[in-house]
Design an enzyme around this catalytic site. Structure first.
Site, PDB file in Angstrom:
ATOM      1  N   GLY A  84      72.317  46.907  78.309  1.00 58.39           N
ATOM      2  CA  GLY A  84      70.999  47.013  77.541  1.00 58.39           C
ATOM      3  C   GLY A  84      70.590  46.003  76.717  1.00 58.39           C
ATOM      4  O   GLY A  84      71.310  45.477  76.004  1.00 58.39           O
TER       5      GLY A  84
ATOM      6  N   ARG B 214      72.705  46.367  84.362  1.00 55.78           N
ATOM      7  CA  ARG B 214      73.769  47.140  84.088  1.00 55.78           C
ATOM      8  C   ARG B 214      74.697  47.112  85.078  1.00 55.78           C
ATOM      9  O   ARG B 214      75.899  47.520  85.176  1.00 55.78           O
ATOM     10  CB  ARG B 214      73.708  48.689  83.566  1.00 55.78           C
ATOM     11  CG  ARG B 214      72.655  48.806  82.293  1.00 55.78           C
ATOM     12  CD  ARG B 214      73.105  50.027  81.891  1.00 55.78           C
ATOM     13  NE  ARG B 214      72.276  50.384  80.611  1.00 55.78           N
ATOM     14  CZ  ARG B 214      72.760  50.184  79.332  1.00 55.78           C
ATOM     15  NH1 ARG B 214      73.952  49.656  79.179  1.00 55.78           N
ATOM     16  NH2 ARG B 214      72.263  50.609  78.299  1.00 55.78           N
TER      17      ARG B 214
ATOM     18  N   ASP C  94      73.937  49.774  69.070  1.00 54.83           N
ATOM     19  CA  ASP C  94      74.887  50.830  68.808  1.00 54.83           C
ATOM     20  C   ASP C  94      75.923  50.661  67.857  1.00 54.83           C
ATOM     21  O   ASP C  94      76.436  51.227  67.342  1.00 54.83           O
ATOM     22  CB  ASP C  94      75.653  51.507  70.001  1.00 54.83           C
ATOM     23  CG  ASP C  94      74.633  51.756  71.167  1.00 54.83           C
ATOM     24  OD1 ASP C  94      73.545  52.120  70.891  1.00 54.83           O
ATOM     25  OD2 ASP C  94      74.854  51.800  72.612  1.00 54.83           O
TER      26      ASP C  94
ATOM     27  N   GLY D  81      72.240  55.390  70.078  1.00 52.35           N
ATOM     28  CA  GLY D  81      73.647  55.002  69.562  1.00 52.35           C
ATOM     29  C   GLY D  81      74.841  55.432  70.541  1.00 52.35           C
ATOM     30  O   GLY D  81      75.810  55.103  70.452  1.00 52.35           O
TER      31      GLY D  81
ATOM     32  N   VAL E 217      61.962  52.388  71.677  1.00 47.18           N
ATOM     33  CA  VAL E 217      61.351  51.536  70.531  1.00 47.18           C
ATOM     34  C   VAL E 217      62.378  50.868  69.632  1.00 47.18           C
ATOM     35  O   VAL E 217      62.179  49.783  68.935  1.00 47.18           O
ATOM     36  CB  VAL E 217      60.413  52.438  69.671  1.00 47.18           C
ATOM     37  CG1 VAL E 217      61.073  53.285  68.903  1.00 47.18           C
ATOM     38  CG2 VAL E 217      59.391  51.308  68.924  1.00 47.18           C
ATOM     39  N   GLN E 218      63.397  51.606  69.544  1.00 42.51           N
ATOM     40  CA  GLN E 218      64.674  50.799  68.803  1.00 42.51           C
ATOM     41  C   GLN E 218      65.025  49.425  69.151  1.00 42.51           C
ATOM     42  O   GLN E 218      65.792  49.027  68.616  1.00 42.51           O
ATOM     43  CB  GLN E 218      65.631  51.996  68.476  1.00 42.51           C
ATOM     44  CG  GLN E 218      65.169  53.215  67.969  1.00 42.51           C
ATOM     45  CD  GLN E 218      66.323  54.225  68.008  1.00 42.51           C
ATOM     46  OE1 GLN E 218      67.179  54.647  67.499  1.00 42.51           O
ATOM     47  NE2 GLN E 218      66.052  54.955  69.262  1.00 42.51           N
TER      48      GLN E 218
HETATM   49  O1  F6P Z   1      73.615  50.710  74.476  1.00 44.87           O
HETATM   50  C1  F6P Z   1      72.271  50.889  74.128  1.00 44.87           C
HETATM   51  C2  F6P Z   1      71.544  51.950  74.317  1.00 44.87           C
HETATM   52  O2  F6P Z   1      70.365  51.876  73.839  1.00 44.87           O
HETATM   53  C3  F6P Z   1      72.255  53.411  73.923  1.00 44.87           C
HETATM   54  O3  F6P Z   1      71.868  53.702  72.539  1.00 44.87           O
HETATM   55  C4  F6P Z   1      71.684  54.058  74.758  1.00 44.87           C
HETATM   56  O4  F6P Z   1      72.383  55.545  75.041  1.00 44.87           O
HETATM   57  C5  F6P Z   1      71.466  53.587  75.993  1.00 44.87           C
HETATM   58  O5  F6P Z   1      71.678  52.294  75.778  1.00 44.87           O
HETATM   59  C6  F6P Z   1      70.210  53.762  77.046  1.00 44.87           C
HETATM   60  O6  F6P Z   1      70.649  53.040  78.221  1.00 44.87           O
HETATM   61  P1  F6P Z   1      69.466  52.721  79.147  1.00 44.87           P
HETATM   62  O7  F6P Z   1      68.859  51.408  78.786  1.00 44.87           O
HETATM   63  O8  F6P Z   1      70.273  52.325  80.392  1.00 44.87           O
HETATM   64  O9  F6P Z   1      68.502  53.948  79.560  1.00 44.87           O
END
Ligand code: F6P
Length: 375
Positions: A14, A76, A137, A180, A300-301
């Site tokens: 991510g 990923r 995270d 997280g 947004v985070q």
């Molecule tokens: O690892 C960062 C993160 O934003 C996590 O907080 C969240 O669970 C996950 O990635 C979301 O993943 P994706 O971008 O594959 O939806």
């Protein structure tokens, strides 16, 4: 000065704010300080497999310090499990072959826990890897912090700040979900900094009745609104027990069939967990008779301009990464330790997750100021 080394760089997993600052930190150190050549690979490990190269020079690296996301793109995809033409393939040997074909002396991988594992695999296949820890995270082992966490913490905190006035005006409970993954750093940090009344994290399974009691106590004392910060991985005690049992069953599995069944059970539990924050809000409304609303912070985070703390961390780690490559130190993650950086062998990092210890000073401080942690 003669050119010394040719290095490749990619971002995987991510995205997080500060990735470009890290690419710039590695790139400028490599190009200008050590006279190396640097080539980027787009979209994570897939970029090496599918020859998605991007030559990085001074002009490509200029003006990216403050830019969110990653100029390289990310994915990923894992070297050992990559979808090619609709089927999963182990592409490790292709990556090793292309690493040689492109004349690379080192490969820099910027990523979270999964990327550390993939990088170890590449190291074991003979590639000179160096990694940098990044994820909002903050759950990568053996580093004080990860690139992206500080910015996400700022964003989540600001949101909790903003929720206060509307919760107060309407006498509501506002339940806000913070990212997280399976770690509670972001929810705990933002919850404390934003003055949340309840903070729920995966490391401390909760009892919904205890939370309702805390909210009712606030109402009796004349404060009939509450902010509940919920980590996306937070679980009720009974759900946490079910997860633990399914995980244990997976570990104990004696054959493929048993393993498959345990995995199916875990997937079912995970599916049920989606929507947990909505469930918490509904349960609290029923138990307290206060109106409740939900705000899911979501992506947004991860977006937007990296904070100064992240730019600084990324630049420190990036330049230290250049030093390691110059010194031929490979198979390491560049960790942040206080004011310094430190190379940590990938074997020690891969497969480990840094979660919040139940007696962590942040937890203790939250309890001291009267925050309910749901236990
Ligand atoms: O690892 C960062 C993160 O934003 C996590 O907080 C969240 O669970 C996950 O990635 C979301 O993943 P994706 O971008 O594959 O939806």
């Amino acid at each position: 000065m003669a050119q010394t080394k040719r290095i490749g760089i990619l971002t995987a997993g991510g995205d997080s704010p500060g990735l470009n600052a890290a690419i710039r930190g590695v790139g400028k150190t490599a190009l200008s300080f050590y006279n190396m050549e640097i080539v980027g690979f787009r979209d994570g490990f897939r970029g090496i497999v599918e020859d998605r190269r991007l030559k990085l020079d001074k002009s490509t690296l200029a003006g990216i310090l403050t830019v969110g996301g990653t100029i390289l793109g990310t994915s990923r995809d894992k070297p050992q499990r990559m979808m090619i033409d609709g089927r999963i393939h182990d592409m490790t040997s292709v990556i090793v072959k292309n690493y040689g074909r492109y004349g690379l002396d080192a490969l820099v991988c910027l990523g979270g826990g999964g990327t550390q594992k993939s990088a170890l695999r590449l190291k074991e296949s003979g590639i000179n890897v160096v990694t940098l820890p990044k994820t909002i995270d903050n759950d990568v082992a053996l580093t004080d912090s990860t690139i992206g966490f500080a910015t996400a913490l700022d964003i989540a905190t600001e949101t909790i700040d903003r929720l206060h006035s509307t919760a107060h005006s309407h006498h509501r409970i506002i339940v806000t979900e913070v990212m997280g993954h399976r770690a509670g750093w972001l929810a705990l940090g933002a919850g404390i900094a934003g003055g949340a009344d309840v903070i729920l994290i995966p490391e401390i399974p909760y009892d919904i009745h205890k939370i309702a009691d805390a909210i009712r106590r606030r109402s009796r004392a004349g404060t009939n609104f509450s902010i509940v910060a919920v980590a996306e991985g937070a679980m009720a005690k009974e759900d946490a027990r079910a997860f633990q049992m399914a995980e244990a069953r997976k570990e104990r599995a004696r054959n493929q069939r048993e393993k498959h069944e345990a995995k199916l059970e875990l997937a079912a539990l995970e599916a049920r967990h989606t929507g947990n924050t909505l469930r918490v809000a509904k349960q609290l409304e029923e138990l307290t008779h206060l109106e409740s609303r939900v705000t899911i912070l979501g992506y947004v985070q991860r977006g937007g301009i990296p904070s100064p703390a992240d730019r600084l961390l990324a630049t420190r780690l990036g330049s230290a990464c250049g030093d390691l490559i110059h010194d031929n130190v490979f198979g390491m993650m560049v960790a942040s330790r206080g004011d310094r950086t430190e190379p940590v062998p990938l074997e020690k990092v891969a497969g480990k997750r840094k979660i919040v210890p139940p007696d962590h000073p942040w937890v203790e401080a939250a309890r001291r100021v009267g925050t309910c942690l749901g236990d």
